[in-house]
Scaffold this motif. Structure first.
Motif, mmCIF file in Angstrom:
data_model
loop_
_atom_site.group_PDB
_atom_site.id
_atom_site.type_symbol
_atom_site.label_atom_id
_atom_site.label_comp_id
_atom_site.label_asym_id
_atom_site.label_seq_id
_atom_site.Cartn_x
_atom_site.Cartn_y
_atom_site.Cartn_z
ATOM 1 N N ASP A 36 0.820 -1.206 0.000
ATOM 2 C CA ASP A 36 0.000 0.000 0.000
ATOM 3 C C ASP A 36 0.859 1.264 0.000
ATOM 4 O OD1 ASP A 36 0.724 -0.821 2.706
ATOM 5 O OD2 ASP A 36 -0.531 0.843 3.401
ATOM 6 N N ALA A 37 2.105 1.153 0.402
ATOM 7 C CA ALA A 37 3.031 2.287 0.348
ATOM 8 C C ALA A 37 3.523 2.394 -1.093
ATOM 9 C CB ALA A 37 4.186 2.086 1.317
ATOM 10 N N GLN A 38 2.864 3.227 -1.852
ATOM 11 C CA GLN A 38 3.179 3.383 -3.265
ATOM 12 C C GLN A 38 4.519 4.097 -3.433
ATOM 13 O OE1 GLN A 38 0.942 2.341 -6.091
ATOM 14 N NE2 GLN A 38 0.588 1.048 -4.301
ATOM 15 N N ASN A 39 5.172 3.852 -4.552
ATOM 16 C CA ASN A 39 6.464 4.491 -4.810
ATOM 17 C C ASN A 39 6.371 6.008 -4.755
ATOM 18 O OD1 ASN A 39 8.080 2.217 -5.014
ATOM 19 N ND2 ASN A 39 7.691 1.972 -7.196
ATOM 20 N N ILE A 40 5.300 6.575 -5.276
ATOM 21 C CA ILE A 40 5.157 8.039 -5.249
ATOM 22 C C ILE A 40 5.083 8.538 -3.815
ATOM 23 C CG2 ILE A 40 2.636 8.049 -5.521
ATOM 24 C CD1 ILE A 40 4.415 10.549 -7.530
ATOM 25 N N ASP A 41 4.424 7.772 -2.930
ATOM 26 C CA ASP A 41 4.360 8.138 -1.513
ATOM 27 C C ASP A 41 5.752 8.095 -0.885
ATOM 28 O OD1 ASP A 41 1.530 8.409 -1.545
ATOM 29 O OD2 ASP A 41 1.313 6.244 -1.230
ATOM 30 N N LEU A 42 6.496 7.046 -1.201
ATOM 31 C CA LEU A 42 7.855 6.923 -0.676
ATOM 32 C C LEU A 42 8.731 8.074 -1.170
ATOM 33 C CD1 LEU A 42 8.347 3.075 -1.145
ATOM 34 C CD2 LEU A 42 7.993 4.282 1.020
ATOM 35 N N MET A 43 8.613 8.408 -2.449
ATOM 36 C CA MET A 43 9.396 9.507 -3.012
ATOM 37 C C MET A 43 9.031 10.829 -2.333
ATOM 38 S SD MET A 43 11.664 8.578 -5.214
ATOM 39 C CE MET A 43 12.054 10.157 -5.959
ATOM 40 N N ASN A 44 7.750 11.062 -2.150
ATOM 41 C CA ASN A 44 7.309 12.311 -1.543
ATOM 42 C C ASN A 44 7.719 12.417 -0.082
ATOM 43 O OD1 ASN A 44 6.162 13.293 -3.899
ATOM 44 N ND2 ASN A 44 4.116 12.543 -3.404
ATOM 45 N N LEU A 45 7.721 11.316 0.607
ATOM 46 C CA LEU A 45 8.049 11.331 2.032
ATOM 47 C C LEU A 45 9.551 11.237 2.295
ATOM 48 C CD1 LEU A 45 7.028 11.294 4.968
ATOM 49 C CD2 LEU A 45 6.956 8.798 4.791
ATOM 50 N N ALA A 46 10.207 10.303 1.601
ATOM 51 C CA ALA A 46 11.593 9.986 1.941
ATOM 52 C C ALA A 46 12.606 10.317 0.846
ATOM 53 C CB ALA A 46 11.704 8.500 2.297
ATOM 54 N N GLY A 47 12.127 10.630 -0.346
ATOM 55 C CA GLY A 47 13.043 10.968 -1.425
ATOM 56 C C GLY A 47 13.658 9.775 -2.124
ATOM 57 N N GLN A 90 0.419 -1.457 -8.249
ATOM 58 C CA GLN A 90 0.616 -0.025 -8.440
ATOM 59 C C GLN A 90 -0.699 0.660 -8.761
ATOM 60 O OE1 GLN A 90 4.197 1.406 -10.286
ATOM 61 N NE2 GLN A 90 3.020 2.860 -11.493
ATOM 62 N N GLN A 91 -0.953 1.718 -8.019
ATOM 63 C CA GLN A 91 -2.158 2.501 -8.235
ATOM 64 C C GLN A 91 -1.799 3.755 -9.021
ATOM 65 O OE1 GLN A 91 -3.628 3.231 -4.289
ATOM 66 N NE2 GLN A 91 -3.640 1.056 -3.771
#
Length: 107
Positions: A36-47, A90-91
């Motif tokens: 559920d932790a999408q790549n875009i979320d990871l990028m936005n949060l952690a870079g 992937q969503q």
């Protein structure tokens, strides 16, 4: 440990390497359990995201003279071929996620 890696004995260095490898495997397991932790979320949060990990894996292999292509590196990180993972998990990124990504990657 407060010693630098250069101050470690061979056995201590191997222990540190084993611990680091175990942490990497644990990170991959955690990411696998959190699809559920999408790549875009990871990028936005952690870079960084799963694809970044794949690129880092490939680069470190290459630095050690081991040929690992991007697809193989992504399969290692995703736990299956990327195309399969993408199709199943992937969503579509929301407008808000994309805006946040664009804002955080302005140069």
């Amino acid at each position: 440990m407060t010693e630098s890696k250069t101050d470690l004995t061979t056995n201590e260095h191997e222990t540190v390497t084993d611990i680091e490898a175990a942490v990497f495997r644990r990170l991959l397991k955690h990411l696998d359990e959190r699809k559920d932790a999408q790549n875009i979320d990871l990028m936005n949060l952690a870079g960084f995201c799963r694809n970044c990990l794949s690129k880092w894996y490939m680069a470190e292999a290459e630095a050690r003279g081991v040929d690992v292509d991007y697809d193989a590196a992504r399969e290692r990180v995703y736990g299956e071929p990327y195309a399969d993972w993408k199709e199943k998990y992937q969503q579509e990124a929301t407008a808000e996620q994309l805006d946040k990504f664009k804002d955080s990657h302005k140069h």
